[in-house]
Design a protein around this motif. Sequence first.
Motif, PDB file in Angstrom:
ATOM      1  N   UNK A  72       0.845  -1.196   0.000  1.00  0.00           N
ATOM      2  CA  UNK A  72       0.000   0.000   0.000  1.00  0.00           C
ATOM      3  C   UNK A  72       0.873   1.236   0.000  1.00  0.00           C
ATOM      4  N   UNK A  73       0.444   2.230  -0.730  1.00  0.00           N
ATOM      5  CA  UNK A  73       1.209   3.469  -0.844  1.00  0.00           C
ATOM      6  C   UNK A  73       0.315   4.658  -0.527  1.00  0.00           C
ATOM      7  N   UNK A  74       0.817   5.560   0.281  1.00  0.00           N
ATOM      8  CA  UNK A  74       0.137   6.827   0.549  1.00  0.00           C
ATOM      9  C   UNK A  74       1.097   7.948   0.184  1.00  0.00           C
ATOM     10  N   UNK A  75       0.629   8.883  -0.636  1.00  0.00           N
ATOM     11  CA  UNK A  75       1.416  10.053  -1.004  1.00  0.00           C
ATOM     12  C   UNK A  75       0.697  11.286  -0.463  1.00  0.00           C
ATOM     13  N   UNK A  76       1.367  12.015   0.413  1.00  0.00           N
ATOM     14  CA  UNK A  76       0.800  13.241   0.965  1.00  0.00           C
ATOM     15  C   UNK A  76       1.406  14.441   0.236  1.00  0.00           C
ATOM     16  N   UNK A  77       0.604  15.442  -0.093  1.00  0.00           N
ATOM     17  CA  UNK A  77       1.122  16.565  -0.891  1.00  0.00           C
ATOM     18  C   UNK A  77       2.098  17.436  -0.115  1.00  0.00           C
ATOM     19  N   UNK A  78       2.957  18.101  -0.872  1.00  0.00           N
ATOM     20  CA  UNK A  78       3.870  19.080  -0.288  1.00  0.00           C
ATOM     21  C   UNK A  78       3.158  20.420  -0.185  1.00  0.00           C
ATOM     22  N   UNK A  79       3.525  21.207   0.792  1.00  0.00           N
ATOM     23  CA  UNK A  79       2.965  22.556   0.937  1.00  0.00           C
ATOM     24  C   UNK A  79       4.075  23.568   0.683  1.00  0.00           C
ATOM     25  N   UNK A 171       9.272  17.672   0.752  1.00  0.00           N
ATOM     26  CA  UNK A 171       8.117  17.913   1.634  1.00  0.00           C
ATOM     27  C   UNK A 171       6.954  16.959   1.407  1.00  0.00           C
ATOM     28  N   UNK A 172       6.897  16.310   0.268  1.00  0.00           N
ATOM     29  CA  UNK A 172       5.817  15.361   0.003  1.00  0.00           C
ATOM     30  C   UNK A 172       6.144  14.035   0.686  1.00  0.00           C
TER      31      UNK A 172
END
Length: 407
Positions: A72-79, A171-172
């Motif tokens: 499983x992969x989760x990618x959280x956005x960079x701010x 940051x991501x």
Amino acid sequence: MSKTAPSSAAQLILFELEDRSQSHLIALYDLAPRFVFVSRDNDTKDKGEIVTKDSFIKSVRREFSFRGRNYRLTVQPARIDRPSAQRKDDRAPGAPPDLVEVEIFPSEREQVVEQVVRRLAMDRSRLSLTGENRDKVQMRFSLYEIQRELRAVNHTLSIQDIRESLTILARSRIIISTGPAPEPGKKSRGQNLLESTAFPVLAIRSRPDLVDEDGGVEETYLEFNPLVSAAIRDLEFKPISYAWLMKLKSPVSRWLYNRLSIECDSAEDEAKPVAISADEIIKNSGMNEWSRRRDTLRVVTAAVDALVDEGILDQADKEYTKVGKRIDAIDYLLTPSAKFLDQVRNGRRVQRTNIDALKAIVGNAMRPDGFVPVKTVDAADLRSKRNKRLSAAAQMAAQVSLPLNDE
């Protein structure tokens, strides 16, 4: 007074390659669909998905398979901050544009920049160790070096774009876990293999003593994430063609090239066709699906055919499944070229040579628990011995592949 701990290690030296047409594949990390690509019928006008600080963008969650296991992969956005769309006439004379906070995923631009960073990391004495336990891999370079390397492989970016790409990669957040997604209301029984960014530490600063076309050279310092550092420590990397990767225009084609490099790693003599479906490519590469199924399948087929055009595949046979007159699915049978298989065998030889070189240093066949420190004089000797071993292995492989003369 205690001496400073060595900042280099045998594994860092073995990561080096003088052949600049090559790059290293770190299998699980490079096969994970970590990038978010924008499809043609997406209304977003910029790279990645962007929202302002007053909105909220959900993380991208995907499942993919690798060597028979589910992940499983989760990618959280960079701010990040970007100049607002404020018109120049609305600003005070000489005032810089206002900044607006946005969230953005790493996309194709960041994929290419990260690949270039990894290519530079293979240059001599580029990497060093840091951290209290000397288990973190760091690298120094300039933004201009990235720009120059991008130009060399026909990818043009401004210094500002390169800086922003590195910031997004730093940051991501990426989370890779084992096992399928848990059922609603139940806890996951898997474990996180990685919860980090591509570059957990990134520092960019100007050096006024050097000048380039943009008015100053940016000296960049970064640290690779634990999964990449562990792969370097354990010699779990092997060369693939950087030249091919940079020629392939589609991120799906680049993913498929990496996948084939793993699938064909056991091929010794003949090119055995690799079977793969369009749905498997869509799921595991992380590509976006178009609103119309036929458009998605067309993009997948174009990515496959690009490997034939570049000489990576000899042919790509296609079997269509139709619902009425509409194509609903495609199965591909991919036949690797002799040139591609030579590249795969070369990667295997380099990896075996690296393993043997490390065994000679530690004195046994056991995998070291950590990085093996080396002195400067020993580093030069290690490079020399490895080059001789690689040359001998290449000559032996060439003799084996020579056709026999007819008597």
